[in-house]
Design an enzyme around this catalytic site. Structure first.
Site, PDB file in Angstrom:
ATOM      1  N   GLU A  98      62.072  17.142  37.382  1.00 40.52           N
ATOM      2  CA  GLU A  98      63.190  16.231  36.591  1.00 40.52           C
ATOM      3  C   GLU A  98      62.641  15.485  35.308  1.00 40.52           C
ATOM      4  O   GLU A  98      63.416  14.838  34.525  1.00 40.52           O
ATOM      5  CB  GLU A  98      63.662  15.191  37.398  1.00 40.52           C
ATOM      6  CG  GLU A  98      64.184  15.567  38.665  1.00 40.52           C
ATOM      7  CD  GLU A  98      64.612  14.883  39.709  1.00 40.52           C
ATOM      8  OE1 GLU A  98      64.981  13.555  39.472  1.00 40.52           O
ATOM      9  OE2 GLU A  98      65.026  15.250  40.885  1.00 40.52           O
ATOM     10  N   HIS A  99      61.245  16.007  34.997  1.00 40.67           N
ATOM     11  CA  HIS A  99      60.799  15.385  33.688  1.00 40.67           C
ATOM     12  C   HIS A  99      60.172  16.434  33.071  1.00 40.67           C
ATOM     13  O   HIS A  99      59.264  17.403  33.661  1.00 40.67           O
ATOM     14  CB  HIS A  99      59.941  14.506  33.674  1.00 40.67           C
ATOM     15  CG  HIS A  99      60.535  13.016  34.577  1.00 40.67           C
ATOM     16  ND1 HIS A  99      61.456  12.181  33.977  1.00 40.67           N
ATOM     17  CD2 HIS A  99      60.632  12.828  35.896  1.00 40.67           C
ATOM     18  CE1 HIS A  99      61.888  11.199  35.017  1.00 40.67           C
ATOM     19  NE2 HIS A  99      61.442  11.679  35.948  1.00 40.67           N
TER      20      HIS A  99
END
Length: 304
Positions: A156-157
């Protein structure tokens, strides 16, 4: 009458009668899939805690394996994954036990997730070749140690561009499938300007290697209604064209369309239209407080 064909048919029936497992490889499952993430929130949830309907295909997803150290602060390891789920309550022996007890259950692990000890679990490769080499080695070892069936990608990053992400993850998926290390794979994207482009790049080039799209519909705003949810679903069906898009909700404080606000109404509409592939829930850890009420409801809907 062709007695040779009749005799062959007789032998076949006799073989099947004496080997009933050949008639049904597993339980009489519905065509829909139920998936549940667990192990990330430290709530001491075990596989045995979660209700399992024998009439649906059921995937547990261990959360998470992360390519960071367990030091403080955690440091990136360039594709070398370590177990961050609750390894005491979700051990290799317990994986084998739940799979032996329920033939419809498979177990996967999810890679990365949101944070590790308060820090972003970022995709941060030193190079494509070195990350892929380390990931193949560490993921293969974890799959074998835990007797897993699949993997889920939940970065997610990102500290790199979408094309690099696509190439690294795509090569990993290719190796794992080509060498029959896993039998299924999934990705867990959500609608975000910094997240979705990475998964769409992966889908465009390696979508043929991805069996399920665990789209995080609970990442949409709180207060989502049925009409909005159905629009979001159609948007993602277009984005991941040809993919098996699973609908989802969170039993935590996340957003999206909650069960009490019409999630199952929306799901029934998709089912009636022939668009439903399955449901996944984030997460068993959060559902424990409600005695897994919505897990039961979701599986009942899929089983009928």
């Amino acid at each position: 009458m062709d007695f040779s064909k009749l005799f062959i048919s007789f032998l076949l029936l006799q073989f099947l009668f004496n080997n009933p497992s050949m008639v049904h490889a597993g339980p009489n499952c519905s065509p829909y899939l139920f998936r549940e993430y667990l192990g990330a929130e430290g709530q001491n949830v075990t596989f045995a805690d979660v209700p399992i309907n024998a009439n649906v295909e059921f995937h547990f997803i261990l959360s998470f394996a992360i390519d960071y150290t367990d030091s403080s602060p955690p440091l990136p390891t360039n594709g070398y994954f370590n177990v961050y789920w609750d390894a005491d309550n979700l051990s290799p022996s317990l994986v084998s036990s739940i799979k032996a007890e329920y033939p419809n259950v498979k177990v996967a692990m999810s890679l990365a997730g949101d944070t590790v000890d308060g820090f972003n679990a970022s995709f941060n490769p030193t190079s494509i070749d070195s990350w892929v080499r380390n990931a193949i080695y560490s993921v293969t070892n974890l799959v074998k140690e835990y007797n897993l069936d699949g993997i889920d990608i939940d970065y997610e990053h990102f500290k790199t561009d979408p094309d690099t992400f696509a190439e690294c993850i795509g090569r990993l998926l290719y190796y794992l499938k080509q060498n029959k290390i896993v039998s299924f794979t999934s990705i867990a994207p959500y609608e975000d300007v910094d997240v979705q482009p990475h998964y769409l790049a992966l889908w465009r080039k390696y979508g043929h290697l991805i069996d399920y799209v665990n789209f995080q519909f609970y990442a949409y705003p709180k207060g989502t209604n049925v009409s909005q949810f159905l629009q979001y679903f159609e948007t993602q069906r277009c984005n991941y064209e040809g993919g098996k898009i699973l609908v989802s909700f969170g039993t935590d404080e996340s957003g999206g369309l909650k069960p009490q606000n019409g999630f199952f109404n929306a799901t029934s509409i998709l089912k009636s239209e022939g668009k439903l592939e399955g449901i996944f829930i984030w997460s068993a850890d959060d559902s424990k407080k409600d005695n897994f009420y919505y897990e039961k409801q979701a599986q009942d809907l899929l089983a009928t």
